[in-house]
Design an enzyme around this catalytic site. Structure first.
Site, PDB file in Angstrom:
ATOM      1  N   GLU A 197      58.813  49.749 -49.724  1.00 33.91           N
ATOM      2  CA  GLU A 197      58.361  48.391 -49.398  1.00 33.91           C
ATOM      3  C   GLU A 197      59.516  47.388 -49.386  1.00 33.91           C
ATOM      4  O   GLU A 197      59.566  46.490 -48.537  1.00 33.91           O
ATOM      5  CB  GLU A 197      57.300  47.936 -50.403  1.00 33.91           C
ATOM      6  CG  GLU A 197      56.690  46.598 -50.054  1.00 33.91           C
ATOM      7  CD  GLU A 197      55.674  46.123 -51.086  1.00 33.91           C
ATOM      8  OE1 GLU A 197      55.233  44.979 -50.970  1.00 33.91           O
ATOM      9  OE2 GLU A 197      55.330  46.897 -51.996  1.00 33.91           O
ATOM     10  N   ASP A 198      60.467  47.539 -50.330  1.00 38.08           N
ATOM     11  CA  ASP A 198      61.480  46.492 -50.526  1.00 38.08           C
ATOM     12  C   ASP A 198      62.867  46.819 -49.969  1.00 38.08           C
ATOM     13  O   ASP A 198      63.745  45.954 -49.980  1.00 38.08           O
ATOM     14  CB  ASP A 198      61.620  46.186 -52.024  1.00 38.08           C
ATOM     15  CG  ASP A 198      60.344  45.586 -52.608  1.00 38.08           C
ATOM     16  OD1 ASP A 198      59.515  45.123 -51.814  1.00 38.08           O
ATOM     17  OD2 ASP A 198      60.192  45.588 -53.835  1.00 38.08           O
TER      18      ASP A 198
END
Length: 756
Positions: free
Chosen positions: A91-92
């Site tokens: 996600e990051d």
């Protein structure tokens, strides 16, 4: 501090926390895969390098902490630990699920992918509630791999532990959804210690004044409770030692949140909660002796010393709760004249009570495989997901129906035991057995006596369901079913029934026009909708197929229908137009609570509730009726109005869980003109002139207006309630303090009522 020095300190801290994780893992009973865990840590550490959390600490400390919870508190193995370390990488950072799969295999990649989808909010603009969709997706992943939800619960626990760094509105959202879904889920999965901590932290951030007040009183009264415990425990220890038991005995206080809950439920102050602590006896197994027998042997020992309260025995040893909890509960009168609750457990039972089903693994011989054990565990909880309802909020509420339910045990005619939720009906039981039995049920026999399907069942009932092939599910049954499973199956049957009737009705109508060789056009359909008072063609087809409407045999008669309500069609078109206008309005950001006339609402700001804005810029929610001084939050409605809710309001809890992006941080201003209704409970020892003295005290307060005084006296004891209009919480507290000084008054407290 220089950057080099700070980086060095960060490296040492990261290394220390990772070593702690490895130590937890080495103490577990899982197969040793330290190289794989180290590989996951190195990748995550590199991927998050330079990133920091809002609190200022290196970001990698968060996944390490989540992995520690997964290992130590839940008891999972290497697959889950690696997934926890990697849960934010996709996600990051620039890594993809495919990268994770290539490096760590399909299982870990699938779990990381599931966690990424839950967090990412991958939904369109037309979703009613992105939060509810997230929860729906979270719950659905259980059927794919339960580790997704377990890692997510661990992630939420660490986020709650560090919630203080968040903005107030964000804290409301996160604490609200934690209390609404994560704590009940942890409870359902048997993670009692995590469930309790989640509740405590949510309550601490949502209602800090109440939390600190109860925590202070717990600390102040500790010595008194400890003396009561010591007096109780001394003779018990003496007898258990003589009988050769190896055991641990301790007193455990209730959580602050559970004490507060009890205070609200009974409308009493802290001083009137008497079962603040329970005694727990945890024994080590004697080789060759059944655990249950040892529980009952300790029970016999205690009841030979102290007087038993028979109505408070709970045997969760013979029949464990659905989340795996086992213990024998009893309540006895202690030497100081206090009722004391005792929980008797083996060491194994205690581990399961704290950590859930995963604790079973610790007691298996040899190094166990996480995957095989998870498959067995999944079977025990999969039923919670049997819900085809497409609406995410309905799905979430259906799940909630059974998360906190207490249980009863019901027998089939052949003696098989079924575990049901407290309050379940005969129809719930029918659907528990099978969908077909529920769909065709016409009645039931409970303990050989004929009863309606709405009959509520009790523990020990023997139930036989009577069916008929001609019977079909009825919409009215929605008022009878109480369990999530029955509600889901009934809704599915009714949807199928309606779909079939709608198709049947459309076919009948088309055949009439075909027979008359007339085209079935939109103007004819509009005329029919108007005549039969239906808003949509599907409603019309359903009514025809369900034989609610008798149609003429010839289409010509349908073409010449007279308008029974000429305004009906116009009303329908006006509704459609109004809906379009409202939809357009929703797209415009309209400021309600304003600092400046042209400033739109900003959820990151804290708004002051000024007196002149009441009803104009904001309104008080009727479900909890907060008054100035209460801990509150704001909710921006679809109509762009701001509702003010008490932070502990159940309705507000649901709003925080589903619509976190509409939650506002608000604070009360000063209130002089407007007054708010508040209710005070009062009780004490009656005497002549008591009522007069109470009313005089109320009148002497000056600014307070009395709405009603309802006090009854019986056998020298009086109790009742007083309804008064006040300007804020301080006035209520001052009034309660003045009433408490009246001779004979024993208890005075404000009632905070909630309406769903």
């Amino acid at each position: 501090m220089s950057k080099e020095k700070r980086d060095k300190e960060d490296e040492l801290l990261i290394e220390k926390e990772f070593n702690t994780l490895i130590q937890y893992y080495l103490n577990s009973n899982h197969r040793r895969k330290i190289e794989l865990i180290t590989k996951a840590f190195n990748l995550a550490n590199e991927a998050h390098k330079g990133a920091r959390r809002r609190s200022g600490e290196p970001y990698i400390l968060h996944p390490i902490a989540v992995a520690q919870i997964v290992c130590k508190d839940i008891g999972l193995g290497s697959t889950s630990i690696c997934s926890a370390l990697l849960h934010d990488v996709v996600e990051d950072t620039d890594y993809t699920v495919e990268d994770i799969q290539a490096l760590f295999g399909e299982k870990i990649a699938r779990i990381v992918d599931g966690l990424t989808k839950i967090s990412g909010g991958m939904f369109g603009d037309n979703v009613i509630s992105a939060q509810a969709e997230n929860f729906r997706k979270l719950l659905l992943t259980m059927s794919d791999d339960i580790r997704v939800i377990l890692v997510k619960i661990a992630d939420r626990l660490h986020n709650m532990r560090t919630l203080g760094a968040m903005l107030p509105a964000k804290r409301h959202k996160i604490a609200g959804e934690t209390m609404y879904i994560y704590a009940p889920l942890a409870h359902r999965l048997g993670l009692f210690a995590i469930k309790t901590e989640l509740e405590e932290l949510s309550f601490k951030y949502e209602n800090p004044e109440a939390y600190n007040e109860i925590a202070d009183k717990l600390r102040a009264s500790y010595s008194k409770r400890n003396a009561i415990y010591e007096n109780f425990a001394e003779p018990v220890k003496e007898r258990l030692d003589t009988e050769g038991f190896k055991y641990e005995i301790k007193a455990r206080d209730k959580s602050v949140y559970s004490i507060w809950n009890k205070m609200q439920a009974k409308s009493v102050p802290f001083e009137e909660i008497y079962d603040i602590f329970a005694v727990r006896i945890i024994f080590e197994d004697k080789p060759g002796v059944d655990e249950r027998k040892q529980c009952w042997d300790i029970y016999s020992t205690i009841t030979s010393i102290y007087r038993l309260r028979p109505d408070r025995i709970r045997d969760w040893v013979s029949r464990p709760k659905s989340n795996g909890y086992q213990a024998l509960h009893l309540t006895v009168m202690g030497p100081d004249g206090e009722w004391i609750e005792i929980q008797i457990r083996s060491r194994r039972m205690d581990e399961i009570a704290e950590k859930g089903f995963a604790a079973h693994w610790k007691y298996k011989e040899g190094k166990i495989e996480e995957d095989n054990e998870l498959e067995k565990w999944l079977k025990t909880i999969k039923e919670i997901l049997e819900n085809p309802n497409p609406n995410a909020i309905d799905f979430l509420d259906t799940i909630k129906l059974n998360l906190f339910s207490q249980e009863i045990f019901v027998f089939t005619p052949k003696g098989e035991i079924k575990t049901m939720a407290l309050g379940a009906t005969a129809l719930d039981f029918a659907y528990e057995l099978h969908s077909d039995i529920g769909d065709h049920a016409i009645g039931a026999k409970v303990n050989h006596k004929l009863v309606p399907l709405s009959q509520r069942l009790n523990s020990g009932d023997q139930v036989e369901i009577i069916t008929s092939k001609n019977k079909q599910p009825q919409p009215s049954w929605k008022n009878i079913v109480t369990t999530a499973k029955a509600k889901t199956k009934l809704e599915s049957a009714l949807r199928k029934q309606r779909k079939e009737a709608t198709k049947r009705g459309e076919k009948i109508l088309n055949e009439i026009f075909k027979k008359s060789q007339v085209e079935f056009s939109q103007p004819i359909l509009d005329r029919m909708l108007d005549f039969y008072k239906k808003n949509k063609k599907e409603d019309l087809f359903y009514a025809i197929g369900n034989k609610e409407i008798d149609l003429p045999e010839r289409a010509e008669k349908l073409m010449n229908l007279k308008k029974s309500n000429s305004g009906n069609l116009l009303v329908r078109y006006m509704k459609q137009a109004l809906h379009a206008v409202k939809k357009q309005e929703k797209m415009q950001p309209i400021a309600v609570i304003k600092e400046k006339q042209d400033e739109p609402i900003d959820v990151k700001k804290t708004y002051i509730l000024e007196e002149e804005g009441l009803q104009k810029n904001y309104k008080i929610a009727t479900c909890c009726s907060p008054i100035p001084g209460d801990n509150v939050f704001g909710y921006l409605t679809e109509n762009n109005e701001v509702e003010i809710h008490n932070v502990t309001c159940p309705v507000g809890l649901r709003l925080k869980s589903n619509f976190g992006n509409r939650i506002l941080t608000v604070k009360w201003g000063s209130y002089v003109q407007d007054s708010f209704l508040s209710t005070i409970n009062i009780s004490g020892i009656d005497r002549r002139g008591m009522l007069l003295e109470i009313t005089q005290t109320l009148s002497a307060s000056g600014l307070i207006n009395i709405k009603a005084v309802d006090i009854e006296s019986k056998d020298g004891i009086f109790e009742g309630k007083i309804e008064v209009y006040v300007h804020d919480v301080k006035e209520v507290q001052k009034l309660c303090s003045q009433i408490t000084k009246i001779d004979g008054v024993q208890s005075v407290n404000r009632v905070i009522g909630f309406k769903e």
